[in-house]
Scaffold this motif. Structure first.
Motif, PDB file in Angstrom:
ATOM      1  N   ASP A  21       0.830  -1.207   0.000  1.00 38.02           N
ATOM      2  CA  ASP A  21       0.000   0.000   0.000  1.00 38.02           C
ATOM      3  C   ASP A  21       0.864   1.256   0.000  1.00 38.02           C
ATOM      4  O   ASP A  21       0.552   2.234  -0.688  1.00 38.02           O
ATOM      5  CB  ASP A  21      -0.940   0.012   1.204  1.00 38.02           C
ATOM      6  CG  ASP A  21      -1.998  -1.072   1.135  1.00 38.02           C
ATOM      7  OD1 ASP A  21      -2.235  -1.616   0.033  1.00 38.02           O
ATOM      8  OD2 ASP A  21      -2.591  -1.390   2.189  1.00 38.02           O
ATOM      9  N   GLU A  22       1.956   1.232   0.754  1.00 32.11           N
ATOM     10  CA  GLU A  22       2.871   2.379   0.803  1.00 32.11           C
ATOM     11  C   GLU A  22       3.535   2.600  -0.551  1.00 32.11           C
ATOM     12  O   GLU A  22       3.663   3.736  -1.013  1.00 32.11           O
ATOM     13  CB  GLU A  22       3.933   2.147   1.878  1.00 32.11           C
ATOM     14  CG  GLU A  22       4.856   3.315   2.087  1.00 32.11           C
ATOM     15  CD  GLU A  22       4.192   4.512   2.731  1.00 32.11           C
ATOM     16  OE1 GLU A  22       4.711   5.636   2.551  1.00 32.11           O
ATOM     17  OE2 GLU A  22       3.158   4.356   3.410  1.00 32.11           O
ATOM     18  N   LEU A  23       3.947   1.523  -1.219  1.00 31.03           N
ATOM     19  CA  LEU A  23       4.558   1.646  -2.544  1.00 31.03           C
ATOM     20  C   LEU A  23       3.563   2.206  -3.559  1.00 31.03           C
ATOM     21  O   LEU A  23       3.930   3.012  -4.414  1.00 31.03           O
ATOM     22  CB  LEU A  23       5.082   0.286  -3.014  1.00 31.03           C
ATOM     23  CG  LEU A  23       6.352  -0.207  -2.322  1.00 31.03           C
ATOM     24  CD1 LEU A  23       6.580  -1.676  -2.638  1.00 31.03           C
ATOM     25  CD2 LEU A  23       7.549   0.622  -2.722  1.00 31.03           C
ATOM     26  N   VAL A  24       2.310   1.799  -3.465  1.00 27.54           N
ATOM     27  CA  VAL A  24       1.276   2.329  -4.364  1.00 27.54           C
ATOM     28  C   VAL A  24       1.051   3.808  -4.072  1.00 27.54           C
ATOM     29  O   VAL A  24       0.965   4.631  -4.989  1.00 27.54           O
ATOM     30  CB  VAL A  24      -0.035   1.526  -4.225  1.00 27.54           C
ATOM     31  CG1 VAL A  24      -1.174   2.212  -4.941  1.00 27.54           C
ATOM     32  CG2 VAL A  24       0.152   0.112  -4.745  1.00 27.54           C
ATOM     33  N   LYS A  25       0.981   4.160  -2.797  1.00 34.25           N
ATOM     34  CA  LYS A  25       0.762   5.552  -2.413  1.00 34.25           C
ATOM     35  C   LYS A  25       1.911   6.448  -2.874  1.00 34.25           C
ATOM     36  O   LYS A  25       1.695   7.589  -3.277  1.00 34.25           O
ATOM     37  CB  LYS A  25       0.603   5.642  -0.900  1.00 34.25           C
ATOM     38  CG  LYS A  25       0.224   7.025  -0.395  1.00 34.25           C
ATOM     39  CD  LYS A  25      -0.106   7.015   1.072  1.00 34.25           C
ATOM     40  CE  LYS A  25       1.200   7.072   1.842  1.00 34.25           C
ATOM     41  NZ  LYS A  25       1.012   7.229   3.282  1.00 34.25           N
ATOM     42  N   MET A  26       3.136   5.910  -2.855  1.00 37.28           N
ATOM     43  CA  MET A  26       4.310   6.671  -3.286  1.00 37.28           C
ATOM     44  C   MET A  26       4.399   6.761  -4.802  1.00 37.28           C
ATOM     45  O   MET A  26       5.188   7.539  -5.334  1.00 37.28           O
ATOM     46  CB  MET A  26       5.579   6.023  -2.739  1.00 37.28           C
ATOM     47  CG  MET A  26       5.723   6.112  -1.243  1.00 37.28           C
ATOM     48  SD  MET A  26       7.036   5.068  -0.578  1.00 37.28           S
ATOM     49  CE  MET A  26       8.456   5.644  -1.466  1.00 37.28           C
ATOM     50  N   GLY A  27       3.621   5.946  -5.497  1.00 37.75           N
ATOM     51  CA  GLY A  27       3.641   5.952  -6.956  1.00 37.75           C
ATOM     52  C   GLY A  27       4.746   5.090  -7.542  1.00 37.75           C
ATOM     53  O   GLY A  27       5.040   5.186  -8.729  1.00 37.75           O
ATOM     54  N   ILE A  28       5.373   4.257  -6.741  1.00 38.76           N
ATOM     55  CA  ILE A  28       6.454   3.401  -7.211  1.00 38.76           C
ATOM     56  C   ILE A  28       5.904   2.275  -8.076  1.00 38.76           C
ATOM     57  O   ILE A  28       6.488   1.908  -9.090  1.00 38.76           O
ATOM     58  CB  ILE A  28       7.253   2.814  -6.023  1.00 38.76           C
ATOM     59  CG1 ILE A  28       7.817   3.925  -5.131  1.00 38.76           C
ATOM     60  CG2 ILE A  28       8.354   1.879  -6.496  1.00 38.76           C
ATOM     61  CD1 ILE A  28       8.810   4.834  -5.790  1.00 38.76           C
ATOM     62  N   ILE A  29       4.779   1.712  -7.661  1.00 42.55           N
ATOM     63  CA  ILE A  29       4.143   0.662  -8.454  1.00 42.55           C
ATOM     64  C   ILE A  29       2.716   1.081  -8.788  1.00 42.55           C
ATOM     65  O   ILE A  29       2.090   1.820  -8.040  1.00 42.55           O
ATOM     66  CB  ILE A  29       4.144  -0.705  -7.732  1.00 42.55           C
ATOM     67  CG1 ILE A  29       3.383  -0.620  -6.407  1.00 42.55           C
ATOM     68  CG2 ILE A  29       5.531  -1.221  -7.519  1.00 42.55           C
ATOM     69  CD1 ILE A  29       3.138  -1.958  -5.773  1.00 42.55           C
ATOM     70  N   LYS A  30       2.249   0.600  -9.909  1.00 39.68           N
ATOM     71  CA  LYS A  30       0.888   0.922 -10.339  1.00 39.68           C
ATOM     72  C   LYS A  30      -0.061  -0.253 -10.142  1.00 39.68           C
ATOM     73  O   LYS A  30      -1.236  -0.081  -9.917  1.00 39.68           O
ATOM     74  CB  LYS A  30       0.888   1.309 -11.826  1.00 39.68           C
ATOM     75  CG  LYS A  30       1.806   2.465 -12.151  1.00 39.68           C
ATOM     76  CD  LYS A  30       1.230   3.774 -11.711  1.00 39.68           C
ATOM     77  CE  LYS A  30       2.059   4.919 -12.223  1.00 39.68           C
ATOM     78  NZ  LYS A  30       2.759   5.657 -11.222  1.00 39.68           N
ATOM     79  N   ASN A  31       0.480  -1.472 -10.246  1.00 40.84           N
ATOM     80  CA  ASN A  31      -0.346  -2.671 -10.171  1.00 40.84           C
ATOM     81  C   ASN A  31       0.112  -3.532  -8.985  1.00 40.84           C
ATOM     82  O   ASN A  31       1.083  -4.278  -9.102  1.00 40.84           O
ATOM     83  CB  ASN A  31      -0.229  -3.462 -11.474  1.00 40.84           C
ATOM     84  CG  ASN A  31      -1.100  -4.679 -11.491  1.00 40.84           C
ATOM     85  OD1 ASN A  31      -1.933  -4.864 -10.606  1.00 40.84           O
ATOM     86  ND2 ASN A  31      -0.918  -5.517 -12.483  1.00 40.84           N
ATOM     87  N   PRO A  32      -0.574  -3.460  -7.853  1.00 46.38           N
ATOM     88  CA  PRO A  32      -0.160  -4.240  -6.689  1.00 46.38           C
ATOM     89  C   PRO A  32      -0.228  -5.750  -6.914  1.00 46.38           C
ATOM     90  O   PRO A  32       0.483  -6.508  -6.260  1.00 46.38           O
ATOM     91  CB  PRO A  32      -1.136  -3.834  -5.592  1.00 46.38           C
ATOM     92  CG  PRO A  32      -1.912  -2.698  -6.109  1.00 46.38           C
ATOM     93  CD  PRO A  32      -1.712  -2.616  -7.577  1.00 46.38           C
ATOM     94  N   ALA A  33      -1.023  -6.196  -7.856  1.00 52.23           N
ATOM     95  CA  ALA A  33      -1.124  -7.632  -8.123  1.00 52.23           C
ATOM     96  C   ALA A  33       0.185  -8.195  -8.664  1.00 52.23           C
ATOM     97  O   ALA A  33       0.453  -9.386  -8.543  1.00 52.23           O
ATOM     98  CB  ALA A  33      -2.254  -7.895  -9.106  1.00 52.23           C
ATOM     99  N   ALA A  34       1.019  -7.334  -9.241  1.00 53.52           N
ATOM    100  CA  ALA A  34       2.304  -7.782  -9.774  1.00 53.52           C
ATOM    101  C   ALA A  34       3.245  -8.243  -8.664  1.00 53.52           C
ATOM    102  O   ALA A  34       4.190  -8.983  -8.928  1.00 53.52           O
ATOM    103  CB  ALA A  34       2.947  -6.656 -10.570  1.00 53.52           C
ATOM    104  N   LEU A  35       2.999  -7.823  -7.436  1.00 49.44           N
ATOM    105  CA  LEU A  35       3.864  -8.194  -6.316  1.00 49.44           C
ATOM    106  C   LEU A  35       3.348  -9.393  -5.526  1.00 49.44           C
ATOM    107  O   LEU A  35       3.943  -9.762  -4.521  1.00 49.44           O
ATOM    108  CB  LEU A  35       4.028  -7.002  -5.365  1.00 49.44           C
ATOM    109  CG  LEU A  35       4.744  -5.788  -5.939  1.00 49.44           C
ATOM    110  CD1 LEU A  35       4.771  -4.665  -4.924  1.00 49.44           C
ATOM    111  CD2 LEU A  35       6.150  -6.142  -6.375  1.00 49.44           C
ATOM    112  N   GLU A  36       2.282  -9.999  -5.960  1.00 50.28           N
ATOM    113  CA  GLU A  36       1.690 -11.115  -5.212  1.00 50.28           C
ATOM    114  C   GLU A  36       2.644 -12.297  -5.065  1.00 50.28           C
ATOM    115  O   GLU A  36       2.627 -12.986  -4.066  1.00 50.28           O
ATOM    116  CB  GLU A  36       0.388 -11.570  -5.863  1.00 50.28           C
ATOM    117  CG  GLU A  36      -0.767 -10.652  -5.590  1.00 50.28           C
ATOM    118  CD  GLU A  36      -1.066 -10.502  -4.106  1.00 50.28           C
ATOM    119  OE1 GLU A  36      -1.084 -11.507  -3.377  1.00 50.28           O
ATOM    120  OE2 GLU A  36      -1.286  -9.366  -3.683  1.00 50.28           O
TER     121      GLU A  36
END
Length: 62
Positions: A21-36
């Protein structure tokens, strides 16, 4: 012993989700499913690297 193992895994999973969630909020990643497929330690390392790069402009080399 089994309950402790389950608890530790649950806590790590919760921390993993918070870091995603922090990485998404920072804009580092766009698709959190890629990190599953990544585990807790991989995501922790990714977040640490992102924080170092953002907080220290002289660290632009990586």
């Amino acid at each position: 012993m089994g309950q402790l193992y389950k608890t530790v895994n649950l806590v790590q999973e919760m921390k993993k989700q918070a870091m995603i969630d922090e990485l998404v909020k920072m804009g580092i990643i766009k698709n959190p499913a890629a990190l599953e497929g990544k585990d807790y330690h991989d995501i922790k390392q990714l977040l640490a690297a992102a924080l170092v790069k953002i907080e220290s402009p002289e660290n632009e080399w990586f």
